[in-house]
Scaffold this active site. Structure first.
Site, PDB file in Angstrom:
ATOM      1  N   ASP A 432       0.837  -1.184   0.000  1.00 47.04           N
ATOM      2  CA  ASP A 432       0.000   0.000   0.000  1.00 47.04           C
ATOM      3  C   ASP A 432       0.882   1.248   0.000  1.00 47.04           C
ATOM      4  OD1 ASP A 432      -2.414   1.371   0.055  1.00 47.04           O
ATOM      5  OD2 ASP A 432      -2.701   1.163   2.215  1.00 47.04           O
ATOM      6  N   GLU A 435       2.288   4.871  -4.274  1.00 46.35           N
ATOM      7  CA  GLU A 435       2.208   5.747  -5.458  1.00 46.35           C
ATOM      8  C   GLU A 435       3.554   6.389  -5.828  1.00 46.35           C
ATOM      9  OE1 GLU A 435      -1.756   5.095  -3.884  1.00 46.35           O
ATOM     10  OE2 GLU A 435       0.054   5.849  -2.937  1.00 46.35           O
ATOM     11  N   ASP A 510      -9.103   3.430  -2.537  1.00 41.26           N
ATOM     12  CA  ASP A 510      -9.916   3.884  -1.407  1.00 41.26           C
ATOM     13  C   ASP A 510     -11.198   4.548  -1.900  1.00 41.26           C
ATOM     14  OD1 ASP A 510      -7.906   2.912   0.170  1.00 41.26           O
ATOM     15  OD2 ASP A 510      -6.975   4.852   0.533  1.00 41.26           O
TER      16      ASP A 510
END
Length: 661
Positions: A432, A435, A510
């Protein structure tokens, strides 16, 4: 302002908020200015003045540079343009099949006073001698895709390619986009961004893939363009000019792969041959999975398992542990009070038939007493700034260092870290925040000037940002293959790039507990599948917000037919398990989860097809009915595999809907 500061303290804590403010202040020191270049200031290739052929590559010298057009397969050409004409072998994180491995491909080069034509049995690339513009034609001479003004470049670094949009053309792909199926008429950015939960039509979000699929001429012409450039970029699909589509990047080389179908199936087959195939998952990955931020302490996890197996008797294959299992959010650790015996817990869960997936973020807490940080400093694995200082940025543990996953040695180091979790029985890894995200205003990430190895080529974060997450999951998966060579590795990622499907599966990030997000799940998953990332699915019920029993159940019913069937919600939401709303929802949810398990042979066949041919598991109807124009924008129903049409109910209080057959 006071309200924002107070909200920041509640969300992050005072110390982490302070670290975030310091990070923003330091950003001024390392800020780089991106040149804003007017279209008229770009330079163009100009007249073709010479041509040569070497093997499968045709080189065309122009007034302002040179093209290298390489024929890799009858329906696959690579186009490169460089002002300096220096065509060293291309390096790419997206491409997995080197030029030398492609079988020989017959093609001819025909020159006339007006054009140079490079022709295979299935595809022709026509280069206009006067302007240097490229047009791709089918075997009958029909236009598949043609440039408007064509390729252009600027000495400051930006590159762009402008192409004509056909009158009835539709566009798909581009990775994870919070839009409907047909992307025409808008401008999209390729720069992975943590949206901190996304809304409909928010762009960009977690996972951009620079693959554009075009379909026109009543479905008779289908093609794809993979823009193989990792710098921040944009795809303008008729937003600025209705009849012009463009793709551009702020730096790097103009290099793209053109794939001709005309069918979507043949496009995806060639694309995954080029960028890598989706591996077959272990069978348990096709079951129902339960997740939240977070299940803790261990007694809560044991109760969850008992609720599935005994209290409510609902099938489930995997339980996920979010960040609260860690000691102070330090990766590769366990909280000593919440999880005093993780090996014992995992063994007990295994005995009951559960697999365990744990979250791991890239940020390593800057704590010299922490063994992972110590090891990272000793092995010199963390990203640095131009002045030699280590990049520090706040995420969950507070100030963190970040591994440079673009360095082979760092990937090996990271893979070995997984040993501590593998040896106590962890079954899957959930990568997670990759990015990569840093706490701060929307879009905060590493400073542009952050240095990266880029597999020996050396560069900064402007080039590395979009591949950082993919190289993280690469490091994880390569480590798991070394540690457990006889098992299929499981890695779930929030971010990625073209080719990420060969390492990991994804999820749609999300999302919100809203009815419009329930609908949005379908076009998002379909467009990801058309980019090769077929193994994906949403947070069932929505991550942010409070789902009603009806919304959760409708989402779960849809989720039966998605590759990844996982319920997930955030820290502030109430319980979101199949029984959380009582009856009648419990019985309905149980029945549909049982349906999922009855469908496992069918779903596994669809995964095998995907592995072999690139065919997505979730497919838009146009996949099977490409000549039916009504399917080209249809995004509220889908095909699951070859034989199932799925038309979910996506509105509150609805008990019927219109279905297109």
């Amino acid at each position: 302002m006071i309200g924002l500061i107070w909200q920041g303290i509640k969300d992050l804590g005072l110390k982490t908020l302070w670290n975030s403010l310091q990070y923003q202040l330091r950003q001024r020191r390392y800020r780089t200015e991106t040149a804003i270049v007017a279209l008229e200031d770009y330079r163009r290739p100009g007249t073709v003045i010479d041509m040569s052929r070497d093997g499968r590559t045709v080189t065309l010298q122009t007034v302002s540079g040179a093209y290298a057009i390489t024929v890799l397969a009858p329906n696959l050409f690579r186009v490169r343009f460089r002002p300096d004409g220096d065509f060293a072998p291309p390096f790419s994180y997206a491409i997995t099949k080197p030029d030398a491995v492609w079988p020989p491909c017959d093609f001819t080069v025909v020159t006339t006073d007006a054009a140079v034509m490079i022709r295979t049995q299935r595809l022709t690339c026509r280069v206009d001698r006067e302007s240097g513009r490229l047009t791709f034609l089918d075997p009958h001479g029909n236009v598949i895709s043609e440039e408007a003004e064509g390729i252009a470049f600027h000495p400051a670094g930006p590159v762009v390619c402008r192409r004509r949009i056909q009158p009835d053309e539709h566009f798909y792909g581009l990775g994870e986009r919070a839009f409907g199926l047909d992307l025409r008429g808008r401008r999209y950015e390729t720069w992975h961004t943590d949206p901190q939960t996304y809304q409909l039509e928010q762009d960009p979000i977690h996972l951009c893939i620079p693959v554009l699929v075009g379909l026109h001429s009543q479905g008779q012409q289908g093609y794809a363009i993979l823009f193989d450039n990792t710098f921040r970029g944009h795809f303008d699909l008729g937003a600025t000019e209705q009849d012009v589509a463009s793709f551009e990047a702020e730096g790097g080389e103009m290099r793209y792969y053109f794939i001709y179908g005309p069918t979507l199936a043949s496009i995806l087959a060639r694309y995954v041959e080029l960028t890598g195939r989706t591996p077959l998952p272990p069978r348990w990955m096709l079951g129902y999975h339960q997740c939240r931020w977070s299940y803790y302490p261990d007694e809560r996890v044991r109760k969850l398992a008992a609720d599935f197996r005994h209290t409510y008797r609902v099938p489930c294959d995997a339980i996920y542990l979010d960040i609260h299992y860690m000691d102070g959010y330090r990766c590769f650790t366990w909280h000593p009070q919440r999880f005093p015996d993780p090996a014992g817990l995992i063994a007990d869960l295994h005995t009951q038939g559960f697999k365990v997936v744990v979250i791991i973020d890239p940020g390593i807490k800057a704590d010299h007493r922490y063994w992972v940080c110590q090891s990272g400093l000793e092995n010199d694995v963390f990203c640095k700034l131009p002045d030699g200082r280590l990049l520090r940025g706040p995420v969950w543990p507070g100030d963190c260092y970040f591994p440079d996953f673009t360095h082979p040695r760092v990937r090996t180091w990271w893979g070995e870290l997984c040993r501590s979790l593998v040896e106590i029985g962890v079954d899957g890894f959930w990568n997670d925040m990759n990015e990569p995200a840093v706490f701060g205003p929307l879009g905060t990430t590493f400073y542009d000037v952050t240095r990266h190895d880029l597999d020996g080529r050396s560069g900064d974060h402007r080039e590395a940002h979009n591949v950082y997450g993919m190289q993280m999951v690469r490091a994880t998966v390569e480590g798991l293959k070394r540690l457990r060579p006889d098992e299929r590795p499981v890695c779930i990622t929030r971010s990625g790039w073209a080719g990420v499907q060969r390492y990991a599966l994804g999820w749609t990030g999300d999302n919100e507990s809203k009815w419009d997000t329930l609908w949005l799940t379908m076009p998002m998953v379909m467009n990801l599948g058309l980019c090769g990332l077929a193994h994906t699915g949403p947070d069932i019920g929505g991550f942010n917000g409070v789902a009603s029993g009806e919304l959760f159940t409708r989402w779960l019913q849809m989720g039966v037919f998605f590759p990844l069937m996982r319920a997930h919600t955030n820290f502030h939401s109430p319980d979101q398990e199949p029984w959380s709303w009582g009856e009648p929802y419990l019985s309905i949810n149980r029945r549909f989860i049982e349906l999922r398990y009855r469908l496992l042979p069918y779903l596994y066949t669809a995964f095998w097809q995907c592995h072999q041919t690139g065919a997505p598991i979730v497919r838009p109807l146009m996949w099977a009915y490409q000549d039916d124009e009504a399917t080209h924008t249809l995004d509220d129903q889908f095909l699951c595999g070859d034989n199932l049409l799925v038309a979910p109910l996506i509105a509150a209080d609805a008990d019927r809907r219109t279905v297109y057959l």
